[in-house]
Each structure stands twice: as C-alpha cells, then as structure tokens.
Scaffold this active site. Structure first.
Site, PDB file in Angstrom:
ATOM      1  N   LEU A 396       0.793  -1.239   0.000  1.00 34.25           N
ATOM      2  CA  LEU A 396       0.000   0.000   0.000  1.00 34.25           C
ATOM      3  C   LEU A 396       0.823   1.286   0.000  1.00 34.25           C
ATOM      4  O   LEU A 396       0.321   2.318   0.426  1.00 34.25           O
ATOM      5  CB  LEU A 396      -0.938   0.058   1.226  1.00 34.25           C
ATOM      6  CG  LEU A 396      -1.748  -1.170   1.608  1.00 34.25           C
ATOM      7  CD1 LEU A 396      -2.582  -0.852   2.849  1.00 34.25           C
ATOM      8  CD2 LEU A 396      -2.669  -1.589   0.488  1.00 34.25           C
ATOM      9  N   CYS A 397       2.051   1.257  -0.456  1.00 31.71           N
ATOM     10  CA  CYS A 397       2.890   2.462  -0.406  1.00 31.71           C
ATOM     11  C   CYS A 397       2.974   3.014   1.003  1.00 31.71           C
ATOM     12  O   CYS A 397       2.946   4.228   1.209  1.00 31.71           O
ATOM     13  CB  CYS A 397       2.342   3.562  -1.326  1.00 31.71           C
ATOM     14  SG  CYS A 397       2.770   3.308  -3.027  1.00 31.71           S
TER      15      CYS A 397
END
Ligand SMILES: *Cc1c(COP(=O)(O)O)cnc(C)c1O
Length: 832
Positions: A396-397
């Site tokens: 998810l960054c």
C-alpha cells in the site's frame, strides 16, 4: 447501534448510485470508494461547459484567456474556503497530485544554504518517505519519538553531519493503511517547544487520505502546519489534480528556489546578460510552472459544486463513513472458524467515542485459516477479482506502517527482497509472516450493503464452518505410527553454526526456531574461503575457528562474530555482518567466488569488505575471505544431501560386535536419499545433524574405562541433541542407528543415515585444543566397514502438500525441551 441519520443518508446514497455512478452497479468498490469515481451529472456539466464556453490558454489578454484566468482564481478561492482557509493567511498551488506538492516543498528545502534535516512519521506514504534522499540526515519517527520531540528532546542530537538550521517534519493526518489519525496539534506543539531554538522547524501535513472523507479545518493559522498536500481526486472523484496549501508565514522558504518556468517570471533576460525577476505577488504565480491544467481546474470547480449538492457537508460524509467503518470492523472481528479462532487478523484499531481523533475509513487485515496459517494475498485477490470486488492488497505504499503492523524488522524486509520478494509478488508469505495486508476503504458513496456484502464474501470463502480433517492426516496418524510403548525423549539443545566450522549459536529455550528444507534457519550459510586454494576452511586444518563465536541478533539484523582467543595485534574483538543481503558488502559482479566445500564445486557470494575479511584473516592467521551461500540458489549455488543409511545401521547387525557382522547387501534404494536428495547449504553432508546424549554418555564411559577424559556434546557439532525425558527409560545408547523417523514437537524428520566422523571431533570447542579423544575410542567402538560413525543425519519431513496449511506447516519450528518420539526402521525393509 445505528445513529438515527444513517438510514436516511444511506438511502440517499443508494439512490444517487443508481443515477450517478452506473459503473459500480455490479462491483463492490472498496478502494478509496466513492471518491475516485466520476459522477455522471458532474461529467455532463463539464462536457456541456467545455462545448459551449470558450476557454483559452491563460497568460494572455484575449477574453477567452482572461476567462480561464478568472475561473482558475475563483476555483482557487473556492478550494481555500472548502478548507476554511483565509486567503490572507494561505496560498494554494495547483499541482498534478499530492506527490507533486511534496516535491515542491522538497525543492524549497533543497535550496536552503546549510541543507536541511528531515523527520517523517512512520505511517507516512512512500511519497513522503522519498523526500529523505535529499536531506542531510533523516529519521523515521514513531508516535513516542514525536512526543519526546514535542517534549523538548532533539531527535537529531546524534546527527553525524554539520548542523543545519532548517528541519522539516512530515506526517499524515490519517494513515491510508489503517485509518489511524494523527493530531493536527503536532505542528503547533512542535513549534512551540522549539520556538527559542536557532533551528527553524517546518511541518508538512499529508491530508490526502484524511480529506477524502473528513473536513480539514485550516481556519486557525496559528495552529496549522506550514504546508498541506491533498489529492483532490480522492475528495471529488474528478479531475486528477492535487493541491499544495502554504501558510504565508512559511512562503519565504521558496525564495531560493532556482528553477523558473513559463508563467512564473515577470521578466527574463537572455544572451550576454542573464537575469530574471520572479513574479512577486503570489507564491502560486512563482510555483505553477508552465500552463496550468486549466480545463481540469474548471472541472474541479464543477465537481466541487456537485459534491456539495450530492453529499452535503464533509461532516455528513465523515459521520456516515465512521459508522460504516465500525460496522465493517465489527463484522470482520466477529467472524470465527468452527474451532473459535478468528478469521481476520485486523490492524485497524476501532476508536471509542471518547477518542476525539477517531479512525478513518480504511480497514486493514490479513486472513488466517482455522489452523492459524496465513492466507496469501495473491490467493485472496484471485477470488476477490472473480467476485468483482475491488480492494487494495500488498504494501500500500506505506512501508513504515506495514512494517510496524506486521512487525517486520528492516533486515527482514531486506531479506525478503533478497529472496526475491517484490511489491505485488506472488510469494507473499515469507518465513511464516505476511508481507502485506488487505485494505478495504470506504468513501462518501459507500453503503451499508457494500459493507455487508464484503463481510459476507469473507465469510463465504474464508470462514471454515466445519473443521478440516487434514489435521489428523498431518499429525495424528503419523503419531499413531510411533509405538506408544517407547517412552519419549526430549530436545536437550539446538545449535546452529552460521559460519561453517566456526563456533555454534545455542538457541535459547523458549525460542521457536525455523526449520527450512536446507536445515535449521541460519545454519552454515556462510563460510571462510582460503585465499590461496579457494577451499572452504575447516577446523580440521584450522582449529582456531572454534574460537569464532557467533551471535544472531535479530533486533539489529546482525550476525555478530566474536573472537574468543588470545588478542591478535590489530584485530578487533568482534565484527558484525548484516543478515540482510547487503549488496554494498558483497561482490555484486558476475564474479562469484568459486570454491570447494567437501568436494563440491560451489559458487558463493564473496564479501569485499576489508574490515570483514581482515578480521577473519587476522583472528585465524590465515588469509581468507568470507562468503555467503544463501538458500534458494541454483546450479553451483546449490548443493545436495549425500547422507545415506550405512550397513551397520541395519537391524540384523545392530547389536553385534563391531567388525564382526557378515557381508550384507547394500540397503535398499528406497531407504536412501540418493534418488531424490534434499538441498543443503554448506553443511558437510545433510540438512541436520542429530546426536543422542545417552550415546555420548556411553561413549564417555568407554573413554574413561580406557583412562581418557570425557568429552561434551559440543564435540560432535550437532544441530539437535536429544536426551531421555526425565523419569522415562528413554532409549538405549546408539538406538539412533535404527531410527527411521524422529518427531520433535509437531514436526517430523526422516533419518538419513549415520554420520561419518573424522579427527575434527577432537578439537575442544571451548579452547580449540586438539586431543586424542573421542576419536581414538570411537575408532575402537564405532568403526564399521573401516569407517567411524557417530550421530545421525536428518532432514525435515513436511506433511504432504494439502490444501489445508497449518501454522506449523507454513512456519515449521522446533524448540528446546520439546517432546520427541522415534520410529524404528521397519525390520522387513532392513532385512530385505
Ligand atoms: C494517495 C495518497 C498519497 C499520494 O497521493 P498522489 O495524489 O498519488 O500523489 C499520499 N499520501 C496519502 C496518505 C495518500 O492517501
């Protein structure tokens, strides 16, 4: 309990979805839901305005150009007032996305003459983490470190660099991973605490996730951050734009920005003289390089109007999504398998009402089966895709947030990378830990039925309503094969030898230790290679290797090797080697070192550090190079087990006097590992070496009878030492010769054959002195076919691949003190 306004709002959203968002009619959209979608009326309005009104390129005097300019400025004002920001106190710069806003701030920091320090909160998005590469020094702070900074401590006090007078602190108003919110007051408190310091602290707030469903109130400039970035498409759906809001009092940091683009200057002189005058009135005039996306800005104004009309205030959106989030959390939490174990391991904390910050609408979790094994994300995705469910999975960054939620140490992440893991890869469960999460996030247009449908999906496909009977197949039936009359043994000690032929690291009791196909985790993964001959060093030639004492430190991610011998001039006491495969330390070229280990030609990664190689060379007095032979190698980077059942281990000969047995045919092939040998790292012959302490005692009795001095278990450099469990009869000395299988705790091992011994057993592992015993006595009592044997080779025998993985099969471990049962080799086969 449902708040009273929920049904009304929900019904309104259901109706809106019918007309405005036909593209999600058949899908369950849970990825910043409701915010990244284009509403039909907004698009229609946009199309009609674009085809009826003439908008020209701004920056000129034509009426169409002037129209564009004034529409842009109106939109800028509307957006500022959307955040309650007074244009006298703030300027707003249009950018492509939130990341572009961050980069403008980084640009300004980069132009500070003494450089800058950077601190970012652990929950930050990758786009804010990346800013660290420009700073003199950077730190990743958790909540506690931020608090102590606010309390007056200086997190940069140990900074190795020259002192900088500019510091930037970035954080997220809301984690896009788990919805956790962070106080707006951090900015104010931090500045207050360090007001008298000569260093200026600027704060950058990432409001991209927070603003999608909540109102950010910038009406009081005395408490707000200096810079705030937004992803406008996450609030209004369309267009794809971002914004950077800058507090006027902080504008001066942009004064030294060097680059200028079209539209940002009052005059430019080229040719013999080079000079330019940046626009001086508004900051946005100086930062918006080139033509603004003016059509998109018109679209933004239209989308904002639509959003307001359709959803009302952001506070309404917020209270609706808060309700849905709690419903989703509650629903996932109550899902249980038939045996009562939870289906979801949830990382989002549900906030109580008294908690003023609340939790944003992002729910992160992983799935576990009834036996506690993790469900791989790739598997989850396949089903979700089939069912038209749109959720985000993986990292998810959010590198810091994921590491903290999954308790992954930095070295583990680097190790995962070095064994081939990449964002989005299929091998997403490594060493029994997930490498990412599943995130369902809700938005203005999410509904109760979305939430219920998602919970229903998880329940239908991932909840086990009946317990699998594979459990009995995997464990109990195997256990039933072991005659119960044989009293159990127990694990006395577990030892790994990270560097081949050097000292051992004893696994403390209470620590589960991973078993891999190649052997125990971290056993014989490194070796020392003689610089001249290229052969791997061993205690046979170099007994001092026993004095190199390893320690595996997983907190720090280091293998620490201490030299216990007499001090050597110019040689440090110890050296640390990163457990992660640090490419800066090894020769990353194609030139792997070619070496020989026990007759095998191998190709290993050679360390290039003079500190590391110098330490070993000086300590041992032999010029050598450290090399690594990590698991998962192919070709010359892999080796295979050679152990096999020896003739003396066949039952008919076992109890006869050594040397007196008749000629026997070789053991049947099925009993040897030759046909399908398992992989090993740098151990001599097999994945795991086991020694039975009752046999050591028997040997010691013989040694003493012959007038010698007893030895300890350590002489045999086994990985696993077994002993009789207290009060039990256990098994006779040397019974291990006849074992076919050993079960330790919940793990099965296959015996591969006796271990052939050499004089190395005579090296005292404490002092590195070479003696006669125990080899001399072994040669009398344990010689068969002219060779001396003691101890048994083993390999892990995992249960057959089944669709029902358990925690124990996903991450097999053993522990000191665990109960052990053994299975004797079938007489029929042996006599065969
Ligand atoms: C989406 C997001 C970003 C990145 O925004 P872009 O518009 O893609 O640059 C940064 N931070 C958070 C918290 C986000 O949710």
């Amino acid at each position: 309990m449902e708040p009273s306004n929920v049904p009304k709002y929900n019904a309104a959203v259901e109706a809106l979805r019918e007309t405005e968002y036909p593209m999600i009619k058949n899908s369950l959209y849970l990825d910043h839901a409701g915010t990244t979608l284009c509403a039909k009326s907004a698009m229609d309005n946009f199309a009609s305005e674009m085809t009826s009104v003439l908008y020209g390129n701004p920056h000129s005097a034509s009426p169409s150009s002037q129209r564009s300019t004034s529409r842009i400025e109106d939109t800028r004002m509307n957006l500022l007032s959307f955040f309650g920001a007074d244009p006298a106190q703030y300027d707003l710069v249009f950018v492509a996305n939130a990341t572009a806003g961050v980069k403008l701030v980084v640009d300004a920091m980069r132009s500070q003459p003494e450089g800058w320090y950077y601190a970012y909160h652990q929950a930050c998005h990758t786009s804010l983490v990346g800013a660290r590469e420009e700073a003199l020094h950077s730190l990743c702070l958790d909540d506690e470190s931020v608090q102590s900074w606010i309390d007056g401590a200086d997190p940069f006090s140990d900074s190795p660099h020259q002192h900088s007078t500019t510091t930037l602190f970035s954080y997220s108003a809301q984690s896009h991973m788990d919805g956790k919110r962070y106080p707006l007051s951090w900015s104010k408190n931090l500045k207050k605490a360090h007001a008298s310091s000569e260093s200026r602290i600027f704060t950058l707030l990432d409001a991209s996730s927070f603003c999608a469903t909540s109102r950010l109130n910038l009406s009081d400039p005395s408490i707000s951050p200096d810079f705030v970035v937004f992803s406008l498409y996450k609030i209004f759906g369309f267009p794809d734009l971002g914004a950077l809001v800058v507090r006027r009092s902080a504008e001066h940091v942009f004064d030294r920005r060097k680059y200028f683009g079209g539209g940002t200057v009052d005059i430019v002189v080229c040719g013999k003289e080079q000079w330019h005058a940046p626009k001086s009135h508004f900051l946005h005039e100086r930062l918006e390089d080139g033509t603004l996306p003016f059509h998109s800005i018109v679209a933004l104004d239209i989308a904002m109007g639509f959003h307001q009309k359709a959803f009302g205030s952001m506070d309404r959106v917020s209270s609706h999504t808060v309700y849905l989030t709690q419903r989703l959390l509650q629903g996932l939490k109550t899902l249980q398998h038939a045996n009562g174990t939870p289906v979801c391991s949830i990382y989002t904390e549900s906030s109580s009402d008294t908690d003023s910050l609340g939790t944003g609408p992002a729910v992160s979790f992983n799935l576990e089966n009834s036996l506690g094994a993790w469900m791989g994300l790739a598997e989850f995705e396949k089903l979700a895709n089939l069912k038209e469910i749109h959720v985000r999975t993986g990292g998810l960054c959010n590198p810091g947030g994921i590491a903290s939620a999954l308790s992954l140490q930095p070295w583990e992440m680097k190790r995962n990378f070095s064994v081939g893991f990449r964002c989005g890869a299929e091998n997403d469960i490594i060493s029994g830990k997930p490498t990412g999460v599943i995130r369902a996030s809700l938005g203005a247009m999410s509904t109760i039925s979305d939430v219920d449908r998602f919970i229903g999906f998880i329940e239908e496909f991932f909840r086990e309503s009946t317990l699998p009977n594979t459990r009995t197949v995997n464990f109990d039936t195997h256990e039933a094969n072991i005659p119960k009359s044989q009293a159990p043994l127990r694990v006395k000690a577990i030892t790994v030898y990270p560097v081949k032929s050097c000292g051992g690291f004893s696994i403390p009791s209470g620590v589960p230790w991973e078993i891999r196909p190649e052997g125990l985790a971290w056993d014989r993964e490194w070796c020392l290679i003689h610089q001249g001959s290229g052969h791997a060093l061993s205690q046979k030639r170099c007994p001092r290797m026993a004095l190199l004492q390893p320690k595996l430190d997983f907190e720090q991610g280091l293998l620490i090797i201490k030299y216990r011998g007499k001090r050597v001039q110019g040689c440090p006491d110890q050296i640390s080697i990163p457990l992660s495969a640090n490419p800066s330390l090894v020769d990353t070229g194609f030139q792997h070192v070619q070496s020989r280990v026990c007759g095998d030609h191998i190709s290993a990664q050679m360390y290039t550090s003079d500190d590391i190689n110098g330490f070993f060379s000086k300590a041992l007095g032999v010029p050598c190079i450290l090399a690594r032979f990590p698991p998962g190698g192919l070709g010359a980077s892999s080796r295979f087990s050679k152990a096999q059942i020896q003739r003396h281990q066949q039952l008919s000969t076992m109890h006869k006097l050594p040397g007196s047995f008749p000629e026997m045919p070789s053991p049947p092939d099925s009993d040897s590992e030759q046909q399908n040998p398992g992989k090993i790292l740098l151990s001599n012959e097999s994945p795991i070496l086991m020694v039975y302490s009752t046999s050591v005692d028997a040997l010691n009795k013989d040694i003493r009878d012959r007038g010698g001095k007893a030895v300890t278990d350590s002489a045999f450099r086994a990985n696993i030492v077994l002993e009789q469990a207290g009060g039990s009869k256990g098994q006779q000395a040397f019974a291990e010769d006849g074992w076919a299988a050993v079960r330790i705790g919940r793990q099965n091992f296959k015996a591969l054959g006796a271990c052939r011994r050499c004089q190395m057993v005579c090296v005292d592992q404490e002092t590195a002195e070479k003696k006669e015993e125990p080899y001399v006595t072994l040669a009398k009592t344990r010689r068969f076919d002219g060779k001396v044997y003691f101890g048994v080779h083993m390999r892990h025998d995992p249960p057959a691949e089944s669709d029902h993985t358990s925690k124990e099969t996903q991450y097999p471990t053993i522990e000191v003190g665990e109960a052990v049962t053994v299975e004797a080799r079938d007489k029929i086969t042996c006599l065969g």
